[in-house]
Design a protein around this motif. Structure first.
Motif, PDB file in Angstrom:
ATOM      1  N   PRO A   1      43.701 -30.985  59.917  1.00 42.19           N
ATOM      2  CA  PRO A   1      43.811 -30.163  61.124  1.00 42.19           C
ATOM      3  C   PRO A   1      45.270 -29.996  61.563  1.00 42.19           C
ATOM      4  O   PRO A   1      46.093 -30.887  61.358  1.00 42.19           O
ATOM      5  CB  PRO A   1      43.046 -30.988  62.157  1.00 42.19           C
ATOM      6  CG  PRO A   1      43.275 -32.414  61.729  1.00 42.19           C
ATOM      7  CD  PRO A   1      43.342 -32.381  60.220  1.00 42.19           C
TER       8      PRO A   1
ATOM      9  N   CYS B   1      43.572 -26.576  66.642  1.00 42.64           N
ATOM     10  CA  CYS B   1      43.148 -27.956  66.864  1.00 42.64           C
ATOM     11  C   CYS B   1      43.952 -28.620  67.992  1.00 42.64           C
ATOM     12  O   CYS B   1      45.184 -28.609  67.973  1.00 42.64           O
ATOM     13  CB  CYS B   1      43.323 -28.772  65.585  1.00 42.64           C
ATOM     14  SG  CYS B   1      42.327 -28.185  64.202  1.00 42.64           S
TER      15      CYS B   1
ATOM     16  N   LYS C   1      31.690 -32.028  55.230  1.00 42.78           N
ATOM     17  CA  LYS C   1      32.189 -32.583  56.498  1.00 42.78           C
ATOM     18  C   LYS C   1      33.430 -31.837  56.966  1.00 42.78           C
ATOM     19  O   LYS C   1      33.591 -31.552  58.155  1.00 42.78           O
ATOM     20  CB  LYS C   1      32.486 -34.071  56.336  1.00 42.78           C
ATOM     21  CG  LYS C   1      31.242 -34.938  56.160  1.00 42.78           C
ATOM     22  CD  LYS C   1      31.624 -36.410  56.090  1.00 42.78           C
ATOM     23  CE  LYS C   1      30.379 -37.291  55.959  1.00 42.78           C
ATOM     24  NZ  LYS C   1      30.740 -38.743  55.874  1.00 42.78           N
ATOM     25  N   LEU C   2      34.314 -31.510  56.033  1.00 45.81           N
ATOM     26  CA  LEU C   2      35.523 -30.771  56.381  1.00 45.81           C
ATOM     27  C   LEU C   2      35.173 -29.374  56.869  1.00 45.81           C
ATOM     28  O   LEU C   2      35.715 -28.899  57.878  1.00 45.81           O
ATOM     29  CB  LEU C   2      36.457 -30.685  55.173  1.00 45.81           C
ATOM     30  CG  LEU C   2      37.767 -29.922  55.391  1.00 45.81           C
ATOM     31  CD1 LEU C   2      38.609 -30.581  56.471  1.00 45.81           C
ATOM     32  CD2 LEU C   2      38.546 -29.831  54.084  1.00 45.81           C
TER      33      LEU C   2
ATOM     34  N   LYS D   1      32.506 -28.454  58.323  1.00 48.77           N
ATOM     35  CA  LYS D   1      31.908 -28.553  59.655  1.00 48.77           C
ATOM     36  C   LYS D   1      32.983 -28.649  60.728  1.00 48.77           C
ATOM     37  O   LYS D   1      32.902 -27.982  61.768  1.00 48.77           O
ATOM     38  CB  LYS D   1      30.986 -29.768  59.722  1.00 48.77           C
ATOM     39  CG  LYS D   1      30.262 -29.908  61.062  1.00 48.77           C
ATOM     40  CD  LYS D   1      29.332 -31.115  61.056  1.00 48.77           C
ATOM     41  CE  LYS D   1      28.627 -31.249  62.409  1.00 48.77           C
ATOM     42  NZ  LYS D   1      27.727 -32.439  62.435  1.00 48.77           N
ATOM     43  N   LYS D   2      34.006 -29.469  60.469  1.00 49.07           N
ATOM     44  CA  LYS D   2      35.095 -29.619  61.439  1.00 49.07           C
ATOM     45  C   LYS D   2      35.881 -28.319  61.582  1.00 49.07           C
ATOM     46  O   LYS D   2      36.263 -27.927  62.690  1.00 49.07           O
ATOM     47  CB  LYS D   2      36.019 -30.751  61.004  1.00 49.07           C
ATOM     48  CG  LYS D   2      35.392 -32.134  61.082  1.00 49.07           C
ATOM     49  CD  LYS D   2      36.360 -33.200  60.604  1.00 49.07           C
ATOM     50  CE  LYS D   2      35.726 -34.590  60.672  1.00 49.07           C
ATOM     51  NZ  LYS D   2      36.659 -35.642  60.171  1.00 49.07           N
TER      52      LYS D   2
ATOM     53  N   GLU E   1      33.887 -25.763  63.609  1.00 50.89           N
ATOM     54  CA  GLU E   1      33.863 -26.056  65.045  1.00 50.89           C
ATOM     55  C   GLU E   1      35.060 -25.442  65.770  1.00 50.89           C
ATOM     56  O   GLU E   1      34.914 -24.899  66.872  1.00 50.89           O
ATOM     57  CB  GLU E   1      33.832 -27.575  65.263  1.00 50.89           C
ATOM     58  CG  GLU E   1      32.490 -28.206  64.918  1.00 50.89           C
ATOM     59  CD  GLU E   1      32.516 -29.729  65.020  1.00 50.89           C
ATOM     60  OE1 GLU E   1      33.616 -30.294  65.263  1.00 50.89           O
ATOM     61  OE2 GLU E   1      31.451 -30.360  64.839  1.00 50.89           O
TER      62      GLU E   1
END
Length: 406
Positions: free
Chosen positions: A131, A137, A163-164, A166-167, A170
């Motif tokens: 990020p 971010c 997982k990456l 998803k972040k 967001e």
């Protein structure tokens, strides 16, 4: 509105400077107050301070920016600093971009074959890894943020994990507006968000430079006299010795048969290639002269993206010696659609005006290159360039409308 601009702008890069200035004048002309956010990580500053090989040219870029963009924040190295700047300068919204601000390069794609060792890991600064603030971010949600014609610099998104993704999704879904500069970045965002977001592809701000900042450009007569150039000239610009002397001699001979002289043209790092040409332009080279010399040229033949954009914007015949795109372990470029130059040439139906570099060499058909220059479809390119300006204006209106929504 007080609008913060978060992008690469105060850097030794002609294209980055020009797109920032184009955005600046558009916002001023439409009654807004642009304030550029000076965001650089400590690692980037340290790397820059250790690389002073071309300090005079770097000063040209910085002086150009500072002479036009008077409103810049204090130095911000993280999101906390940016949030303080938002309060201090009373920003009503932020535009992220344009430029390659939406990058992430997974570790596996940075492992390369070494020359002196079996392999090495290509290091990148924090701004090129998620990020970071260019993704939004850590920046406060109290003001709206829009992403304008952003690019991923051919980030290998197919290697991003769940997982990456998803972040990333967001933070992207919090944006009031997103548009991208190329289809590779569009596909990346589609993949990250599982097609929840499919941002439109919109022009680089340099496609509106004549409209927004054309008053800065010197006349053709002034530039030709200043650099002692002939009536017809072709700019040849390379990062490295990607063409052999034999290829350049052939190129020189072919173009001279049409009354066009070859001129060696620098990158920000200078003239890093040997050439047999009578004419050459050295650094330090003023940013606006760089733009004007391409605008008035009979042709541009060389590397990088923004010289191609400037050429297309002004219907200057051009041919790309392209090094952009993803690479494999051995450092070979992949023809997988990731090249941003390939994308923009396709938009103008000029896919044949490009040859990729392979292993530091370009297998160029010189006669085909010259033929593409002499038969360049100026009328059609001019029409498409005008459409790019219309698309750009529509994008900017949408962005400004989104920034008024709290």
């Amino acid at each position: 509105m007080n609008i913060g601009i978060l992008t690469y702008y105060r850097v030794a890069n002609f294209g980055a400077n020009l797109q920032a200035v184009s955005t600046y004048y558009y916002l001023v002309r439409n009654g807004h107050n642009p304030i550029f956010i000076l965001y650089e990580s400590k690692e980037t500053i340290e790397k820059g301070q250790n690389n002073l090989a071309n300090a005079p040219q770097k000063n040209e870029h910085i002086n150009f920016i500072d002479s036009i963009i008077s409103k810049q924040t204090f130095h911000c190295s993280n999101a906390e600093d940016i949030n303080r700047a938002i309060k201090k300068y009373q920003l009503d919204g932020i535009i992220i971009g344009s430029d390659a601000v939406l990058q992430h390069h997974p570790l596996r794609t940075r492992i390369k074959k070494g020359k002196r060792r079996p392999f090495y890991i290509y290091k990148v600064v924090p701004e090129r890894l998620f990020p970071n603030c260019y993704w939004g971010c850590g920046i406060t949600k109290e003001i709206p943020i829009a992403m304008m014609s952003v690019s991923s610099q051919n980030s290998a998104y197919k290697y991003f994990g769940k997982k990456l993704n998803k972040k990333m999704a967001e933070v992207l879904e919090q944006m009031k507006y997103i548009s991208v500069r190329d289809n590779w970045t569009q596909e990346m965002i589609k993949s990250i968000t599982n097609k929840k977001l499919i941002p439109p592809i919109t022009p680089d701000p340099v496609f509106a430079f004549n409209l927004n900042a054309g008053h800065l450009v010197p006349t053709e007569k002034v530039l030709k006299e200043k650099y002692r150039l002939p009536e017809k000239y072709a700019l040849i610009s390379l990062f490295h010795q990607d063409l052999t002397i034999q290829q350049m001699n052939e190129l020189k001979s072919e173009l001279e048969s049409y009354g066009i002289a070859c001129v060696a043209f620098p990158m920000p790092t200078g003239l890093n290639f040997q050439h047999p040409f009578e004419y050459s332009i050295n650094t330090p080279l003023p940013v606006i002269d760089w733009y004007g010399l391409i605008k008035y040229a009979s042709a541009y033949i060389g590397s990088n993206m923004h010289p191609i954009i400037v050429s297309l914007h002004n219907a200057t015949p051009c041919y790309s010696i392209d090094f952009w795109g993803t690479t494999d372990f051995w450092g070979n470029y992949k023809e997988d659609g990731s090249s941003k130059v390939s994308h923009i040439l396709k938009v103008f139906n000029l896919e044949k005006n490009r040859t990729p570099i392979e292993k530091g060499k370009c297998d160029l058909d010189i006669k085909a290159v010259v033929n593409s220059i002499i038969n360049f479809p100026k009328t059609e390119v001019s029409k498409q360039a005008k459409q790019m300006v219309i698309s750009y204006d529509n994008m900017m209106q949408q962005i400004l409308s989104c920034l008024t929504l709290k």
